[in-house]
Motif scaffolding. Structure first.
Motif, PDB file in Angstrom:
ATOM      1  N   UNK A 189      -3.351 -10.015   7.091  1.00 56.70           N
ATOM      2  CA  UNK A 189      -2.814  -9.255   6.233  1.00 56.70           C
ATOM      3  C   UNK A 189      -4.214  -8.229   5.540  1.00 56.70           C
ATOM      4  N   UNK A 230      -4.235  -4.928   6.662  1.00 58.19           N
ATOM      5  CA  UNK A 230      -3.564  -4.025   7.028  1.00 58.19           C
ATOM      6  C   UNK A 230      -3.428  -3.896   5.113  1.00 58.19           C
ATOM      7  N   UNK A 231      -4.211  -4.567   4.184  1.00 55.25           N
ATOM      8  CA  UNK A 231      -3.624  -4.116   2.950  1.00 55.25           C
ATOM      9  C   UNK A 231      -5.190  -3.439   2.712  1.00 55.25           C
ATOM     10  N   UNK A 232      -5.982  -3.618   3.252  1.00 57.59           N
ATOM     11  CA  UNK A 232      -7.308  -2.824   3.379  1.00 57.59           C
ATOM     12  C   UNK A 232      -7.044  -1.181   3.613  1.00 57.59           C
ATOM     13  N   UNK A 233      -6.427  -1.546   4.671  1.00 60.01           N
ATOM     14  CA  UNK A 233      -6.472   0.049   5.398  1.00 60.01           C
ATOM     15  C   UNK A 233      -5.589   0.871   4.332  1.00 60.01           C
ATOM     16  N   UNK A 234      -4.001   0.097   4.322  1.00 55.76           N
ATOM     17  CA  UNK A 234      -3.275   0.622   3.190  1.00 55.76           C
ATOM     18  C   UNK A 234      -4.388   0.970   1.683  1.00 55.76           C
ATOM     19  N   UNK A 235      -4.923   0.347   1.514  1.00 56.85           N
ATOM     20  CA  UNK A 235      -6.159   0.903  -0.113  1.00 56.85           C
ATOM     21  C   UNK A 235      -6.761   1.446   0.620  1.00 56.85           C
ATOM     22  N   UNK A 236      -7.661   1.885   1.337  1.00 59.13           N
ATOM     23  CA  UNK A 236      -8.995   2.538   1.578  1.00 59.13           C
ATOM     24  C   UNK A 236      -8.135   3.813   1.827  1.00 59.13           C
ATOM     25  N   UNK A 237      -7.652   3.669   2.513  1.00 56.80           N
ATOM     26  CA  UNK A 237      -6.354   5.291   3.017  1.00 56.80           C
ATOM     27  C   UNK A 237      -6.183   6.371   1.064  1.00 56.80           C
ATOM     28  N   UNK A 238      -5.383   5.512   0.490  1.00 54.69           N
ATOM     29  CA  UNK A 238      -4.908   5.696  -0.518  1.00 54.69           C
ATOM     30  C   UNK A 238      -6.048   6.671  -0.514  1.00 54.69           C
ATOM     31  N   UNK A 271      -7.618  -3.065  12.576  1.00 51.27           N
ATOM     32  CA  UNK A 271      -7.187  -2.391  11.195  1.00 51.27           C
ATOM     33  C   UNK A 271      -7.857  -1.453  10.740  1.00 51.27           C
ATOM     34  N   UNK A 312      -6.270  -3.937  -2.717  1.00 46.65           N
ATOM     35  CA  UNK A 312      -5.048  -3.689  -1.572  1.00 46.65           C
ATOM     36  C   UNK A 312      -4.597  -4.510  -1.124  1.00 46.65           C
ATOM     37  N   UNK A 313      -3.924  -5.181  -2.262  1.00 45.64           N
ATOM     38  CA  UNK A 313      -3.102  -6.660  -2.344  1.00 45.64           C
ATOM     39  C   UNK A 313      -1.735  -5.621  -3.846  1.00 45.64           C
ATOM     40  N   UNK A 364      -2.005  -2.205  -3.459  1.00 44.09           N
ATOM     41  CA  UNK A 364      -1.680  -1.506  -2.475  1.00 44.09           C
ATOM     42  C   UNK A 364      -0.795  -1.873  -1.816  1.00 44.09           C
ATOM     43  N   UNK A 365      -0.407  -2.893  -0.653  1.00 40.50           N
ATOM     44  CA  UNK A 365       0.946  -2.809   0.053  1.00 40.50           C
ATOM     45  C   UNK A 365       1.737  -3.436  -0.623  1.00 40.50           C
ATOM     46  N   UNK A 388       3.517  -0.072  -2.229  1.00 43.29           N
ATOM     47  CA  UNK A 388       3.799   0.464  -0.049  1.00 43.29           C
ATOM     48  C   UNK A 388       5.122  -0.319  -0.587  1.00 43.29           C
ATOM     49  N   UNK A 391       3.855  -6.325  13.330  1.00 48.59           N
ATOM     50  CA  UNK A 391       3.117  -6.102  11.688  1.00 48.59           C
ATOM     51  C   UNK A 391       1.749  -4.749  12.693  1.00 48.59           C
ATOM     52  N   UNK A 434       1.950  -0.913  11.630  1.00 47.50           N
ATOM     53  CA  UNK A 434       0.981   0.015  11.262  1.00 47.50           C
ATOM     54  C   UNK A 434      -0.062   0.883  12.037  1.00 47.50           C
ATOM     55  N   UNK A 435       0.160   0.088  13.445  1.00 52.51           N
ATOM     56  CA  UNK A 435      -0.645   0.710  14.476  1.00 52.51           C
ATOM     57  C   UNK A 435       0.026   2.087  15.523  1.00 52.51           C
ATOM     58  N   UNK A 458       4.622   1.963   7.153  1.00 56.77           N
ATOM     59  CA  UNK A 458       3.656   1.250   6.168  1.00 56.77           C
ATOM     60  C   UNK A 458       4.929   0.430   5.673  1.00 56.77           C
ATOM     61  N   UNK A 478       4.784  -8.222   4.775  1.00 57.01           N
ATOM     62  CA  UNK A 478       2.949  -8.408   4.659  1.00 57.01           C
ATOM     63  C   UNK A 478       3.098  -9.535   3.437  1.00 57.01           C
TER      64      UNK A 478
END
Lengths: 270, 313
Positions: free
Chosen positions: A104, A107-115, A217, B56-57, B59-60, B63, B266, B270-271, B276, B283
């Protein structure tokens, strides 16, 4: 009961022992040991991809552990000076950083950084004086930061535990004797928490060096040692991987023993 | 003249005021300096926690109510379609929800006797060494340790040995049993440590009192030892279970493609398939389940006795 405990210890260590043993196997097969040889170590260390991954992992682990040791210690000291409510919020966030599963966090770091990059990169391009603006991307920085999150929380907890068992009388005696706060910190507090800081650093290094899932990730185009090993394992088991595994295991064991030794030290050496 | 007096008065008044203000200012200055130092000490950690945990939290969470863009990734929207779609991954949820508690229970059954022996039976001088031997595997690479079992259970390991004595075609790797074995192997130390801590703090006089009052060893164990170690059991159980909910390596390496976990789903979302928003919804659900597990475990252990801190090293 004793027999059961012995069996559990055997269960914990026999598989590791087998990996180490077969890393010295002259033959290629895992089912029979055909003689002693260190050829697989030579093969592993002359593989340029592997060496590159190892270097990356060492760099990332060192940087993230240093940052974590510094920020985590500062946070542990700062948390001694705040009210119960602020402390509660920090404790909850630090606990979350440790307990939330790596997948978790990844993926959350990936999503936040990409944005974030999607916003920051065009902005940088528009304000940059030359034609080649810097482009933020996933890589060393994102792995270091994501590993540092867990590591910093870990260091804060370890150093915080040590601080709460610190002898208050020594601190009071020091200020009664007209030592400045800085002197008190340098000569009383720091020596007492130093073993915890070092132990935190070593454990943070071990964590970062061993982590697969978070790096998987947020690594972008970079490769760390666990990512490389994971990819090779999926292609097939070879004694070369045993050799790498042995090196990594030996390094981890050494670091954990060092950390435990540091934490076990009650008094700083003069 | 009058001007001079005036200015003198003003000066005096000003002087008095400035003395008072100075005292107040220096007190305020000390207060500010103290707070400034606290803020400086906490600033890096706060920044880190906000940028790499809270953000990040968020952000998801955002999303998870969005939509998948046609080319993969995310498209802004406000819909609960992703959550409604969760049953599409029901198998992964089911496997995880089954194997996480079963795995944690298996760790408990194997780990409790070890923790009991270490805390109450082991000779004093051996205790710390044995404890170190439990901690070391916990901090060594899970990937390498799981690899060891791939090696042992794989075609050239135990099955090859068994073929010598005539047992052919035994499949060990890529089975749920192999995953369970890997789970116990990987998470046993995490179960033993908290139980050890709660048993070690146990007041031995209670055990003697129980025996003196005529209790059998079994009823002493059930009524005193086990009861007082339950907070440690709950800590270990919830930690292992939460980490198992997000496990990826063990089911991938030892379960092959068959034992599909949420962690695998997951990674895939994601990959590979780049969905997403759906991955984010999974998640978030995973985190919510973890929180519920933690709250339940915390309730049980505070009801049984005061909550106890457990150090992982």
């Amino acid at each position: 009961m004793r027999a059961f405990v012995v069996a559990v210890f055997a269960f914990l260590y026999l598989p590791i022992a087998l990996v180490v043993l077969f890393s010295f196997n002259a033959g290629h097969h895992a089912s029979e040991f055909t003689g002693f040889s260190e050829q697989w170590y030579g093969k592993a260390l002359s593989n340029p991809f592997l060496v590159e991954a190892l270097k990356n992992s060492l760099f990332i682990a060192t940087t993230s552990a240093l940052l974590a040791a510094f920020c985590g210690t500062a946070a542990a000291l700062g948390l001694q000076r705040v009210g119960a409510r602020t402390r509660g919020v920090f404790d909850a966030l630090l606990g979350a950083a440790i307990v939330v599963p790596g997948v978790v966090i990844g993926i959350s770091t990936l999503v936040a950084l990409v944005q974030l990059f999607a916003v920051v990169n065009p902005f940088l391009a528009s304000v940059w004086p030359t034609d080649q603006p810097p482009r933020l991307a996933l890589g060393y920085g994102s792995i270091i930061a994501a590993h540092g999150l867990f590591s910093m929380a870990l260091v804060t907890m370890i150093v915080g535990t040590r601080l709460s068992s610190l002898d208050r009388n020594l601190v009071e005696a020091s200020s009664d004797l007209y030592a400045t706060p800085l002197t008190t910190f340098r000569s009383i507090v720091l020596p007492q928490i130093m073993p915890a800081v070092i132990a935190g650093f070593l454990l943070a290094f071990t964590f970062s060096f061993d982590d697969f899932i978070i790096a998987f990730f947020v690594a972008g185009a970079q490769t760390t040692l666990p990512i490389y090993v994971f990819a090779s394992i999926r292609r097939g088991v070879t004694p070369e991987i045993n050799a790498i595994a042995t090196i990594v295991l030996a390094a981890s064991v050494l670091l954990v023993l060092l950390a435990q030794w540091q934490l076990g030290r009650r008094k700083p050496s003069p | 003249m009058s001007q001079g007096t005036n200015s003198g008065q003003v000066l005096t008044a000003g002087g008095q005021r400035s003395a008072g203000a100075e005292a107040a200012f220096s007190m305020r200055g000390r207060f500010l300096r103290k707070n400034l130092l606290t803020a400086l000490l906490l600033a890096p950690a706060t920044l880190w926690l906000v940028v790499f945990l809270v953000l990040p939290f968020v952000a998801i969470a955002v999303f998870s109510v969005g939509e998948r863009a046609p080319e993969g990734g995310y498209q802004a929207a406000f819909t609960f379609a992703q959550y409604a779609n969760l049953p599409a991954r029901a198998t992964a949820f089911w496997n995880t929800m089954m194997l996480a508690p079963v795995g944690a229970l298996a760790c408990l059954l194997v780990g409790y006797p070890v923790a009991y022996y270490l805390a109450l039976r082991a000779p004093q001088r051996w205790r710390l060494i044995l404890l170190a031997l439990i901690v070391i595997p916990f901090w060594t690479s899970l990937l390498m340790r799981t690899y060891a079992w791939m090696y042992i259970l794989g075609g050239r390991g135990i099955p090859a040995l068994l073929a010598y004595i005539g047992i052919e075609d035994l499949r060990l790797i890529n089975t749920p049993g192999a995953v369970l074995l890997g789970i116990v192997y990987g998470y046993l130390p995490l179960m033993i440590l908290p139980i050890y801590v709660s048993l070690e703090r146990l007041d031995r006089r209670l055990l003697e009192a129980s025996a003196d009052l005529g209790a059998t060893p079994l009823s002493t164990f059930l009524g005193v030892t086990l009861r007082l170690s339950l907070p440690g059991v709950m800590t270990g159980f919830s930690l292992v279970m939460i980490l198992l909910l997000g496990e990826y390596l063990i089911p991938t390496l030892l379960g092959g493609g068959k034992v599909f976990f949420i962690g695998n789903a997951l990674v895939d979302l994601f990959l590979q398939s780049r969905n997403w928003p759906f991955g984010s919804a999974i998640a978030i659900t995973l985190v919510l389940v973890s929180v519920v597990v933690l709250i339940i475990a915390n309730r049980i252990s505070t009801r049984l006795s005061g909550a106890r801190r457990v150090d992982l090293i």
